[in-house]
Design an enzyme around this catalytic site. Structure first.
Site, PDB file in Angstrom:
ATOM      1  N   ASN A  69     -20.085  -2.338  -7.378  1.00  0.00           N
ATOM      2  CA  ASN A  69     -21.469  -2.163  -7.875  1.00  0.00           C
ATOM      3  C   ASN A  69     -21.776  -0.754  -8.755  1.00  0.00           C
ATOM      4  OD1 ASN A  69     -23.020   0.236  -5.915  1.00  0.00           O
ATOM      5  ND2 ASN A  69     -21.604  -0.490  -4.584  1.00  0.00           N
ATOM      6  N   ASP A 108       0.810  -1.196  -0.144  1.00  0.00           N
ATOM      7  CA  ASP A 108       0.021  -0.089   0.020  1.00  0.00           C
ATOM      8  C   ASP A 108       0.979   1.397  -0.081  1.00  0.00           C
ATOM      9  OD1 ASP A 108      -1.929   2.316   1.087  1.00  0.00           O
ATOM     10  OD2 ASP A 108      -3.172   0.532   1.079  1.00  0.00           O
ATOM     11  N   TYR A 127     -15.522   7.175 -11.224  1.00  0.00           N
ATOM     12  CA  TYR A 127     -14.779   6.011 -10.525  1.00  0.00           C
ATOM     13  C   TYR A 127     -15.492   4.693 -10.753  1.00  0.00           C
ATOM     14  CZ  TYR A 127     -15.358   2.654  -6.318  1.00  0.00           C
ATOM     15  OH  TYR A 127     -15.230   1.645  -5.655  1.00  0.00           O
ATOM     16  N   GLY A 152      -6.380  -2.045  -3.925  1.00  0.00           N
ATOM     17  CA  GLY A 152      -5.688  -0.682  -3.768  1.00  0.00           C
ATOM     18  C   GLY A 152      -6.085   0.212  -4.846  1.00  0.00           C
ATOM     19  N   GLY A 153      -6.236   1.448  -4.758  1.00  0.00           N
ATOM     20  CA  GLY A 153      -6.721   2.546  -5.476  1.00  0.00           C
ATOM     21  C   GLY A 153      -7.873   3.329  -4.849  1.00  0.00           C
ATOM     22  N   ASP A 201       3.657   2.514  -4.555  1.00  0.00           N
ATOM     23  CA  ASP A 201       2.852   3.000  -5.345  1.00  0.00           C
ATOM     24  C   ASP A 201       2.220   2.097  -6.386  1.00  0.00           C
ATOM     25  OD1 ASP A 201       1.374   4.958  -6.835  1.00  0.00           O
ATOM     26  OD2 ASP A 201       2.171   6.457  -5.995  1.00  0.00           O
TER      27      ASP A 201
HETATM   28  P1  NAI Z   1      -9.736   2.464   1.252  1.00  0.00           P
HETATM   29  O1  NAI Z   1      -9.582   3.678   0.656  1.00  0.00           O
HETATM   30  O2  NAI Z   1      -9.819   2.329   2.505  1.00  0.00           O
HETATM   31  O3  NAI Z   1      -8.428   1.572   0.619  1.00  0.00           O
HETATM   32  C1  NAI Z   1      -7.929   1.558  -0.742  1.00  0.00           C
HETATM   33  C2  NAI Z   1      -6.291   1.712  -0.429  1.00  0.00           C
HETATM   34  O4  NAI Z   1      -5.696   1.711  -1.393  1.00  0.00           O
HETATM   35  C3  NAI Z   1      -5.763   2.613   0.535  1.00  0.00           C
HETATM   36  O5  NAI Z   1      -5.325   2.115   1.741  1.00  0.00           O
HETATM   37  C4  NAI Z   1      -4.739   3.542  -0.078  1.00  0.00           C
HETATM   38  O6  NAI Z   1      -3.863   3.812   0.494  1.00  0.00           O
HETATM   39  C5  NAI Z   1      -4.616   2.584  -1.249  1.00  0.00           C
HETATM   40  N1  NAI Z   1      -4.064   3.291  -2.431  1.00  0.00           N
HETATM   41  C6  NAI Z   1      -4.864   4.246  -3.096  1.00  0.00           C
HETATM   42  N2  NAI Z   1      -3.962   4.616  -4.198  1.00  0.00           N
HETATM   43  C7  NAI Z   1      -2.855   4.086  -4.075  1.00  0.00           C
HETATM   44  C8  NAI Z   1      -1.727   3.901  -4.973  1.00  0.00           C
HETATM   45  N3  NAI Z   1      -1.565   5.009  -6.042  1.00  0.00           N
HETATM   46  N4  NAI Z   1      -0.943   3.310  -4.690  1.00  0.00           N
HETATM   47  C9  NAI Z   1      -0.792   2.266  -3.712  1.00  0.00           C
HETATM   48  N5  NAI Z   1      -1.933   2.011  -2.831  1.00  0.00           N
HETATM   49  C10 NAI Z   1      -2.815   3.061  -3.047  1.00  0.00           C
HETATM   50  O7  NAI Z   1     -10.782   1.657   0.221  1.00  0.00           O
HETATM   51  P2  NAI Z   1     -11.774   0.337   0.676  1.00  0.00           P
HETATM   52  O8  NAI Z   1     -12.978   0.705   1.212  1.00  0.00           O
HETATM   53  O9  NAI Z   1     -10.701  -0.662   1.405  1.00  0.00           O
HETATM   54  O10 NAI Z   1     -11.832  -0.421  -0.593  1.00  0.00           O
HETATM   55  C11 NAI Z   1     -10.947  -1.153  -1.430  1.00  0.00           C
HETATM   56  C12 NAI Z   1     -11.220  -1.415  -2.812  1.00  0.00           C
HETATM   57  O11 NAI Z   1     -12.664  -2.180  -2.854  1.00  0.00           O
HETATM   58  C13 NAI Z   1     -11.412  -0.372  -3.569  1.00  0.00           C
HETATM   59  O12 NAI Z   1     -10.998  -0.658  -4.905  1.00  0.00           O
HETATM   60  C14 NAI Z   1     -12.811   0.051  -3.488  1.00  0.00           C
HETATM   61  O13 NAI Z   1     -13.127   0.473  -4.995  1.00  0.00           O
HETATM   62  C15 NAI Z   1     -13.211  -1.185  -3.588  1.00  0.00           C
HETATM   63  N6  NAI Z   1     -14.836  -1.199  -3.108  1.00  0.00           N
HETATM   64  C16 NAI Z   1     -14.911  -1.182  -1.744  1.00  0.00           C
HETATM   65  C17 NAI Z   1     -16.270  -1.174  -1.318  1.00  0.00           C
HETATM   66  C18 NAI Z   1     -16.429  -1.023   0.100  1.00  0.00           C
HETATM   67  O14 NAI Z   1     -17.504  -1.146   0.504  1.00  0.00           O
HETATM   68  N7  NAI Z   1     -15.558  -0.711   1.004  1.00  0.00           N
HETATM   69  C19 NAI Z   1     -17.459  -1.313  -2.188  1.00  0.00           C
HETATM   70  C20 NAI Z   1     -16.848  -1.521  -3.590  1.00  0.00           C
HETATM   71  C21 NAI Z   1     -15.812  -1.460  -4.059  1.00  0.00           C
HETATM   72  C1  15L Z   2     -18.155   1.446  -3.136  1.00  0.00           C
HETATM   73  O1  15L Z   2     -17.415   1.313  -4.549  1.00  0.00           O
HETATM   74  C2  15L Z   2     -17.255   2.405  -2.242  1.00  0.00           C
HETATM   75  O2  15L Z   2     -15.703   2.111  -2.451  1.00  0.00           O
HETATM   76  C3  15L Z   2     -17.732   2.084  -0.980  1.00  0.00           C
HETATM   77  O3  15L Z   2     -16.875   3.295  -0.047  1.00  0.00           O
HETATM   78  C4  15L Z   2     -19.280   2.355  -0.830  1.00  0.00           C
HETATM   79  O4  15L Z   2     -19.628   3.769  -0.909  1.00  0.00           O
HETATM   80  C5  15L Z   2     -19.834   1.507  -1.820  1.00  0.00           C
HETATM   81  O5  15L Z   2     -19.404   1.481  -3.131  1.00  0.00           O
HETATM   82  C6  15L Z   2     -21.311   1.395  -1.955  1.00  0.00           C
HETATM   83  O6  15L Z   2     -21.910   1.676  -2.893  1.00  0.00           O
HETATM   84  O7  15L Z   2     -22.036   1.451  -0.552  1.00  0.00           O
END
Ligand code: NAI
Ligand code: 15L
Length: 274
Positions: free
Chosen positions: A112, A33, A140, A72-73, A51
């Site tokens: 989603n 990360d 996104y 990641g992202g 990165d």
């Molecule tokens: P988060 O923001 O907590 O975790 C993403 C991680 O990616 C962060 O720790 C960040 O530092 C890292 N990151 C961002 N840009 C980076 C880069 N350029 N290089 C290296 N690391 C980088 O998000 P979360 O909630 O854990 O989501 C994880 C994945 O799941 C994401 O891709 C998100 O789109 C996807 N997702 C999450 C959902 C949810 O309910 N949390 C729903 C749908 C998709």
């Molecule tokens: C996502 O894709 C986001 O990463 C998460 O933070 C939530 O907003 C989720 O969708 C959602 O639709 O609830």
């Protein structure tokens, strides 16, 4: 010991929870990360900051891995388009190239929001399935379409396998009425990822990342191929959250909720057509 698993986004909400859960299942983990891991790195895991822009670092970390869990992202539309492109578009390309070089499978955290401009179903027979067309609800969501299709390209051109998880809302518990449809429990996500890693063959697969929710927007995917079925359900929280609606007619109409409403500028008659 079997080959390692690389997790990107390992310091994030989902990545850190997955790292803990999969370490408990005795997977040998490599974690990466931009940010440091938020707690002690789990036993048997190693963490290396990088990165997603650094293709060489990803390729090196993926060497010898059986799978890359790409979490990641940038996880929403709050960032500028250029930042979403750098992290989510270039990043997923680097991940697939690392997977190709390593002979690894990719488990992709799609969303989603690749489908967020589909209307919420009024009846169960209107639920989306694997054949439903993409309807991203922002840049996104569009970046997730790109990521899924990067997997399609790498499968067709190079034979790289992937499981694309269209995650709904993965939180400890449902927080509002929409999540009665979209909620994915952290336990169901961890079991889904373990199945996606262990499945003998996946090809290019898609699984809706939602628990066994009675109000689900989705039905029909490749879960049988990887041997996963959710164990949890949002129904247990129905009484607590069913009244928690946004009050925004656009958000309530579309599956993507607030993401679909953000920046929406169609008006009047124009909002009725496809
Ligand atoms: P988060 O923001 O907590 O975790 C993403 C991680 O990616 C962060 O720790 C960040 O530092 C890292 N990151 C961002 N840009 C980076 C880069 N350029 N290089 C290296 N690391 C980088 O998000 P979360 O909630 O854990 O989501 C994880 C994945 O799941 C994401 O891709 C998100 O789109 C996807 N997702 C999450 C959902 C949810 O309910 N949390 C729903 C749908 C998709
Ligand atoms: C996502 O894709 C986001 O990463 C998460 O933070 C939530 O907003 C989720 O969708 C959602 O639709 O609830």
């Amino acid at each position: 010991m079997s080959a390692a698993v690389l997790i990107t986004g390992a310091s994030g909400r989902l990545g850190s929870a997955l790292a803990t859960a999969l370490a408990d299942e005795n997977f040998a983990l490599r974690l990466t990360d931009l940010r440091p891991f938020p707690s002690e790195v789990p036993p048997g895991a190693v963490f290396e900051p990088a990165d997603l822009a650094d293709a060489d670092a990803l390729a090196r970390m993926a060497r010898g891995c059986r799978a890359i869990l790409h979490f990641g992202g940038i996880p929403n539309d709050d960032a500028p388009p250029e930042a979403i492109a750098a992290a989510n578009l270039a990043g997923v390309r680097h991940v697939y190239e690392a997977a190709r070089l390593a002979g690894a499978r990719v488990v992709f955290a799609s969303s989603n929001h690749a489908m967020g401009y589909h209307a919420r179903p009024a009846r169960p027979d209107q639920r989306l399935d694997a054949a439903s067309p993409y309807r991203p609800d922002g840049l996104y969501g569009l970046s997730k379409v790109y990521g899924e299709q990067m997997g399609r390209l790498y499968r067709d051109k190079h034979g790289v396998e992937s499981v694309n998880i269209r995650i709904g809302s993965c939180t400890p518990a449902p927080a509002d009425a929409r999540m009665l449809a979209t909620w994915l429990s952290p336990g169901d996500l961890a079991r889904l990822c373990a199945c996606a890693i262990r499945a003998p063959r996946t090809g290019w697969a898609m699984v809706w990342g939602a628990s066994d929710n009675a109000a689900s927007f989705w039905a029909g995917d490749d879960r049988a191929l990887i041997g996963w079925a959710p164990r949890d359900s949002a129904e247990a929280w129905r009484d607590a959250v069913a009244g928690l609606r946004s009050g925004d007619p656009v958000a309530e109409r579309f599956q993507g909720g607030a993401f679909a409403s953000r920046g929406y500028s169609r008006t009047g008659e124009d909002t009725a057509g496809p």
